[in-house]
Design an enzyme around this catalytic site. Structure first.
Site, PDB file in Angstrom:
ATOM      1  N   TYR A  51      -2.093  -0.364  10.071  1.00 57.98           N
ATOM      2  CA  TYR A  51      -2.327  -0.901   8.719  1.00 57.98           C
ATOM      3  C   TYR A  51      -1.048  -0.799   7.891  1.00 57.98           C
ATOM      4  O   TYR A  51      -0.604  -1.774   7.280  1.00 57.98           O
ATOM      5  CB  TYR A  51      -3.476  -0.129   8.054  1.00 57.98           C
ATOM      6  CG  TYR A  51      -3.635  -0.446   6.590  1.00 57.98           C
ATOM      7  CD1 TYR A  51      -4.066  -1.704   6.159  1.00 57.98           C
ATOM      8  CD2 TYR A  51      -3.355   0.510   5.606  1.00 57.98           C
ATOM      9  CE1 TYR A  51      -4.209  -1.994   4.811  1.00 57.98           C
ATOM     10  CE2 TYR A  51      -3.502   0.233   4.261  1.00 57.98           C
ATOM     11  CZ  TYR A  51      -3.927  -1.024   3.865  1.00 57.98           C
ATOM     12  OH  TYR A  51      -4.054  -1.304   2.524  1.00 57.98           O
ATOM     13  N   SER A  84       0.824  -1.209   0.000  1.00 54.11           N
ATOM     14  CA  SER A  84       0.000   0.000   0.000  1.00 54.11           C
ATOM     15  C   SER A  84       0.858   1.260   0.000  1.00 54.11           C
ATOM     16  O   SER A  84       1.966   1.270   0.552  1.00 54.11           O
ATOM     17  CB  SER A  84      -0.877  -0.018   1.252  1.00 54.11           C
ATOM     18  OG  SER A  84      -1.395   1.262   1.520  1.00 54.11           O
TER      19      SER A  84
END
Ligand SMILES: NC(=O)c1ccc[n+]([C@@H]2O[C@H](COP(=O)([O-])OP(=O)(O)OC[C@H]3O[C@@H](n4cnc5c(N)ncnc54)[C@H](O)[C@@H]3O)[C@@H](O)[C@H]2O)c1
Length: 355
Positions: free
Chosen positions: A168, A143
């Site tokens: 995350y 990501s």
């Protein structure tokens, strides 16, 4: 140099299908491949409305009827090691694409456990399965969030990414590290892809463009973070799928180092639009397209339904992809702009929610 991987006639595993990106990838595989099996593996969790996942699964099953490729859906968690091993043993996938993960930056503040379970234990199980049932290529979602508060733009895969600002992001960076060690130790060709804010029809309702649309359609007020002073490199889902498909077919080459041991066949790329948009411009375009698609009336009071608020924990002010590596190695960079992409989203939204 890349090792060509022919997908035809092989088994391809896509975890996190029918999630948003996974479903779009599987639909494309069913269209492009002339033979073989595509396996979707997803636990269909209720992080967002599971009806949307069922809807995407319906599209996949419909497409599979017209495809020469067999589609198998397995409902289960990648955190279940025995299940993951069984799937690899039974289907012997040539390419595994790991998209299953607990996504979302803000949710990780209050729900850390599920990130550890799905993104760390789940990913470790995929690596172990690749070790015991060798694949030609493991492709996995990382990501743009790994760049944290990186000040230097555009974000390059050569930049140091050791300062995640959310759990995350930390799990995604960990995936890259774990993959590197498995590539080195077991000669597993692996490629990590850092996706930049992906949007499109039947996307994720937790993401801004989608949740803002739902709120505006319900006459509620949307919150615009960091007083709108954010820039995002938005990437339309078809561009992401094109990038993933190309990457799947070109694995990092296996080679031996001077010490006689394998050099890790390992790579990481950015996939992002490459033209960061000001959040307020993105919102204006979204509004125009929602009116055009008749989701909202032409006289909608947008000013009365927006509130400018401060920065949220875990958020970053800017994301901006340097996609040069992808272009050099795979001859591709995203091209679809926000006008076209948001138009497709708005048109889909009108039909889906009317039905
Ligand atoms: N959409 C974006 O903007 C974006 C940006 C960067 C990275 N990513 C990454 O791309 C991947 C796909 O994202 P998406 O936007 O399609 O999200 P998504 O939530 O729609 O898809 C992920 C899917 O994984 C499934 N899943 C979650 N935990 C699982 C588990 N333990 N076992 C099996 N299935 C599980 C979910 O049910 C979901 O269907 C994710 O890894 C995400 O972190 C997405």
């Amino acid at each position: 140099m890349k090792q060509h991987v022919d997908l035809n006639g092989k088994a391809i595993l896509v975890t996190g299908s029918p999630g948003f990106i996974g479903a779009n990838l599987v639909l494309r595989l069913l269209k492009e491949m002339t033979a073989g099996t595509v396996i979707s593996l997803d636990n269909m969790n209720d992080y967002y409305d599971p009806k949307l996942k069922e809807y995407r699964l319906g599209l996949i099953e419909e497409a599979a009827k017209a495809s020469p490729v067999k589609h198998v859906f397995i409902r289960g968690s990648i955190a279940d090691k025995a299940l993951v091993d069984k799937v690899f043993a039974e289907y012997q996938p040539a390419v595994a694409v790991n998209l299953a993960a607990q996504a979302g930056v803000r949710y990780s503040i209050d729900h850390p456990d599920v990130y550890i379970e799905s993104n760390l234990i789940g990913f470790y199980n995929i690596l172990e399965a690749c070790r015991h049932h060798p694949v030609e290529h493991l492709v996995y979602a990382s990501s743009s969030s790994v760049y944290g508060g990186n000040k230097k733009v555009p974000f390059s895969t050569d930049d140091k990414v050791d300062n995640p600002v959310s759990l995350y992001a930390a799990t995604k960076k960990s995936n890259e590290l774990l993959a590197h060690s498995y590539s080195k130790l077991y000669n597993i060709p692996s490629t990590g892809l850092r996706f930049f804010t992906v949007y499109g029809p039947a996307g994720r309702p937790d993401m801004f463009y989608f949740s803002a649309t739902q709120k505006l359609a319900a006459g509620k007020t949307i919150q615009i973070f960091n007083y709108g002073n954010c820039k995002r490199d938005f990437t339309y889902v078809d561009d992401i799928v094109e990038g993933v498909l190309r990457v799947m077919q070109g694995a990092p080459e296996k080679a031996t180092g001077e010490d006689g041991l394998p050099l890790p066949p390992y790579a990481v790329y950015n996939i992002g639009g490459g033209t960061p948009e000001n959040l307020l411009d993105y919102i204006s375009t979204l509004q125009e397209e929602l009116v055009r698609a008749k989701v909202l009336p032409a006289d909608y009071d947008f000013e009365g339904h927006r509130q400018l608020v401060g920065m949220q924990p875990g958020d970053v002010p800017v994301t901006y992809a340097d996609s040069q590596g992808l272009e050099e190695d795979y001859g591709f960079r995203p091209t679809i702009g926000i006008r076209e992409g948001l138009r497709k989203f708005a048109e889909w939204y009108k039909v889906y929610y009317k039905a």
